[in-house]
Design a protein around this motif. Structure first.
Motif, PDB file in Angstrom:
ATOM      1  N   ALA A  51     153.741  22.629 130.010  1.00 47.19           N
ATOM      2  CA  ALA A  51     154.763  22.178 130.961  1.00 47.19           C
ATOM      3  C   ALA A  51     155.039  20.682 130.843  1.00 47.19           C
ATOM      4  N   GLY A  52     154.031  19.914 130.404  1.00 45.71           N
ATOM      5  CA  GLY A  52     154.235  18.476 130.249  1.00 45.71           C
ATOM      6  C   GLY A  52     155.442  18.182 129.375  1.00 45.71           C
ATOM      7  N   CYS A  53     155.680  18.996 128.375  1.00 46.22           N
ATOM      8  CA  CYS A  53     156.831  18.777 127.476  1.00 46.22           C
ATOM      9  C   CYS A  53     157.984  19.738 127.750  1.00 46.22           C
ATOM     10  N   HIS A  54     157.673  20.968 128.139  1.00 47.23           N
ATOM     11  CA  HIS A  54     158.749  21.957 128.281  1.00 47.23           C
ATOM     12  C   HIS A  54     159.209  22.126 129.724  1.00 47.23           C
ATOM     13  N   ALA A  58     159.847  25.688 132.387  1.00 46.87           N
ATOM     14  CA  ALA A  58     160.309  25.823 131.010  1.00 46.87           C
ATOM     15  C   ALA A  58     161.771  25.451 130.858  1.00 46.87           C
ATOM     16  N   GLU A  59     162.217  24.558 131.773  1.00 41.72           N
ATOM     17  CA  GLU A  59     163.634  24.183 131.757  1.00 41.72           C
ATOM     18  C   GLU A  59     163.931  23.103 130.712  1.00 41.72           C
ATOM     19  N   GLY A  60     162.896  22.646 130.019  1.00 37.75           N
ATOM     20  CA  GLY A  60     163.111  21.660 128.962  1.00 37.75           C
ATOM     21  C   GLY A  60     162.779  20.257 129.411  1.00 37.75           C
ATOM     22  N   GLY A  61     162.538  19.389 128.455  1.00 41.66           N
ATOM     23  CA  GLY A  61     162.174  17.994 128.698  1.00 41.66           C
ATOM     24  C   GLY A  61     162.053  17.385 127.331  1.00 41.66           C
ATOM     25  N   PRO A  64     162.209  21.717 123.981  1.00 38.38           N
ATOM     26  CA  PRO A  64     163.428  22.436 124.405  1.00 38.38           C
ATOM     27  C   PRO A  64     163.227  23.379 125.604  1.00 38.38           C
ATOM     28  N   ASN A  65     164.328  23.673 126.259  1.00 39.13           N
ATOM     29  CA  ASN A  65     164.408  24.710 127.294  1.00 39.13           C
ATOM     30  C   ASN A  65     164.047  26.048 126.635  1.00 39.13           C
ATOM     31  N   LEU A  66     163.111  26.769 127.232  1.00 36.70           N
ATOM     32  CA  LEU A  66     162.694  28.038 126.629  1.00 36.70           C
ATOM     33  C   LEU A  66     163.262  29.240 127.382  1.00 36.70           C
ATOM     34  N   ARG A  67     164.160  28.984 128.330  1.00 37.10           N
ATOM     35  CA  ARG A  67     164.673  30.090 129.150  1.00 37.10           C
ATOM     36  C   ARG A  67     166.057  30.541 128.756  1.00 37.10           C
ATOM     37  N   LYS A  68     166.915  29.585 128.425  1.00 36.55           N
ATOM     38  CA  LYS A  68     168.300  29.969 128.155  1.00 36.55           C
ATOM     39  C   LYS A  68     168.442  30.456 126.724  1.00 36.55           C
ATOM     40  N   ARG A  69     168.837  31.687 126.588  1.00 34.79           N
ATOM     41  CA  ARG A  69     168.954  32.251 125.249  1.00 34.79           C
ATOM     42  C   ARG A  69     169.905  31.477 124.367  1.00 34.79           C
ATOM     43  N   GLY A  70     170.981  30.962 124.984  1.00 39.07           N
ATOM     44  CA  GLY A  70     171.979  30.247 124.195  1.00 39.07           C
ATOM     45  C   GLY A  70     171.364  29.022 123.545  1.00 39.07           C
TER      46      GLY A  70
END
Ligand code: HEC
Ligand code: HEC
Length: 270
Positions: A51-54, A58-61, A64-70
Motif C-alpha cells: 500500500a505504501g506505493c500502490h 490500490a488506487e495508485g501512487g 500504478p492503480n491496480l483496480r481500474k482495468r483501463g
C-alpha cells in the motif's frame, strides 16, 4: 427417472472428456484465487507491504492503480504471482519476502480488485444483505433488481457480474468517489407550487427532463419554474457509512456480489 439420468450422464461424457484435455493445456488455478479467506489474508499483507506505493485501496501512487482495468491490464495468475515474489527488475517495484502461500494470497487479493465480484465472493451474509437492501437501507427506493424497485439509480440486477467487490463497497460508502456523475439529483418547484424531485436527465438551457423515483419523466420548462436546484452530487445518500454498521455494509456487498443475470460458472469449468 433413473434411465433418463443414465442417458444424461452418457450424453455429458463427451463434453467432459473434451474439457479434460483442454484443462491440460490451460494451467490449473491456484486454490487461493477467488477464495474469500485467502483474499482477506492477502488484503492484510497488501496493506503492510504494497500500500505504501500502490495506495491502501490500490488506487495508485508511486506504483500504478491496480483496480481500474483501463489503466491496469490484467495479468495471468502466474505472472502476477511472479511479480509479487520477484518484483519487476529494472522498474521501481521491489521483490517481496512472502512465502508461496502468502504470495498467492496477495495475488488473489489483487485479482479480486479488478474482476467481477461474483468471481471473488466477498465475506458477508447474503440473506442479511438482501433484507437490508429491500428494507432498512432503503436501497430499493432507487435501485431495481430484476424488475423490482425504484428508478432513480442504476439497475443492479447484474452488479455482481460487472463491478468488483471493492467498487460495490465504495459505491455504498462513498458514492462520489468515482469522480464522474451520470446522475445528478434535481429538485424543481413548478409555477403552481408543486415540487418535483428526482434525477436530471436531458437538459438544455430551456428545458429539462426530470425522472422521479417511480420512473415517470417530467418535462420541465425551466423559464417557468420557480426554483431549480441541480446538485453536483450523486443523489445517492452519502451517510451510509454512519447509518449502517460495518457488518450491514459487508452483508450488502455480499448480496450485490451475487447479482448476475447469467448463472456464474467458475473459470475452470468453462
Ligand atoms: C517501492 C514501491 C512499490 C512497492 C512496495 C510495490 N510496488 Fe508494485 N509496482 C510499483 C511500480 C513503480 C510499478 C510499475 C512498474 C512498471 O511497470 O514500470 C509496479 C507494478 C505493479 C504491478 C503491475 C505490473 C504490470 O505489469 O501491470 C502489480 C500487479 C504490482 N505492482 C503489485 C504489487 C504488490 C502486490 C505489491 C506488494 C507485495 C507491490 N506491488 C509493492 C511499485 C511498488
Ligand atoms: C436516493 C436514491 C438512492 C438510494 C436510496 C441508493 N442509491 Fe445507490 N445509487 C443511486 C444513484 C443515482 C447512483 C448512480 C450515481 C452514482 O454513481 O452515484 C447509485 C449508484 C449505486 C451503485 C453503483 C452502480 C454502478 O453501476 O456503478 C451501487 C452498487 C449502489 N448505488 C448501491 C446502493 C445500495 C446498496 C443502497 C442502499 C444501501 C443504495 N445504493 C441506495 C441512487 C441511490
Amino acid at each position: 427417472m433413473r434411465r433418463s439420468l443414465a442417458a444424461l450422464l452418457c450424453f455429458a461424457a463427451v463434453p467432459l472428456a473434451a474439457q479434460h484435455d483442454a484443462s491440460k493445456e490451460g494451467k490449473p488455478k491456484n486454490p487461493a484465487m477467488g477464495n474469500p479467506t485467502a483474499i482477506a489474508s492477502g488484503q492484510k499483507l497488501f496493506v503492510n507491504s504494497c500500500a505504501g506505493c500502490h495506495g491502501v485501496k490500490a488506487e495508485g501512487g508511486r506504483g500504478p492503480n491496480l483496480r481500474k482495468r483501463g489503466v491496469w491490464h490484467p495479468l495471468e495468475d502466474d505472472a502476477l504471482f511472479t511479480i509479487i515474489r520477484k518484483g519487476i527488475p529494472g522498474a521501481d517495484m521491489p521483490a517481496s519476502n512472502f512465502n508461496e502461500e502468502q504470495a498467492w494470497q496477495v495475488a488473489a487479493f489483487v485479482r479480486a480488485l479488478a474482476s467481477p465480484a461474483i468471481e471473488n465472493p466477498p465475506p458477508g451474509n447474503v440473506q442479511a444483505g438482501e433484507t437490508t437492501f429491500w428494507g432498512k437501507g432503503g436501497c430499493s427506493n432507487c435501485h431495481r433488481i430484476l424488475g423490482r424497485g425504484g428508478m432513480l439509480g442504476p439497475d443492479l440486477s447484474n452488479a455482481g457480474a460487472t463491478l468488483a467487490a471493492e467498487d460495490l463497497r465504495e459505491s455504498i460508502v462513498d458514492p462520489d468517489a468515482d469522480g464522474f456523475l451520470r446522475y445528478k439529483g434535481a429538485t424543481v418547484v413548478l409555477a403552481n407550487g408543486t415540487t418535483l424531485k428526482g434525477v436530471a436527465r436531458n437538459r438544455t438551457n430551456y428545458s429539462m427532463q426530470l425522472q422521479d423515483a417511480q420512473g415517470n419523466l417530467h418535462m420541465v420548462d425551466l423559464s417557468k419554474a420557480k426554483q431549480v436546484d441541480i446538485s453536483d452530487h450523486s443523489p445517492m445518500p452519502r451517510n451510509y457509512a454512519q447509518r449502517l454498521s460495518k457488518q450491514e455494509i459487508d452483508d450488502l456487498v455480499a448480496f450485490l456480489s451475487r447479482q448476475s443475470v447469467r448463472p456464474f460458472e467458475p473459470a475452470e469449468k468453462k
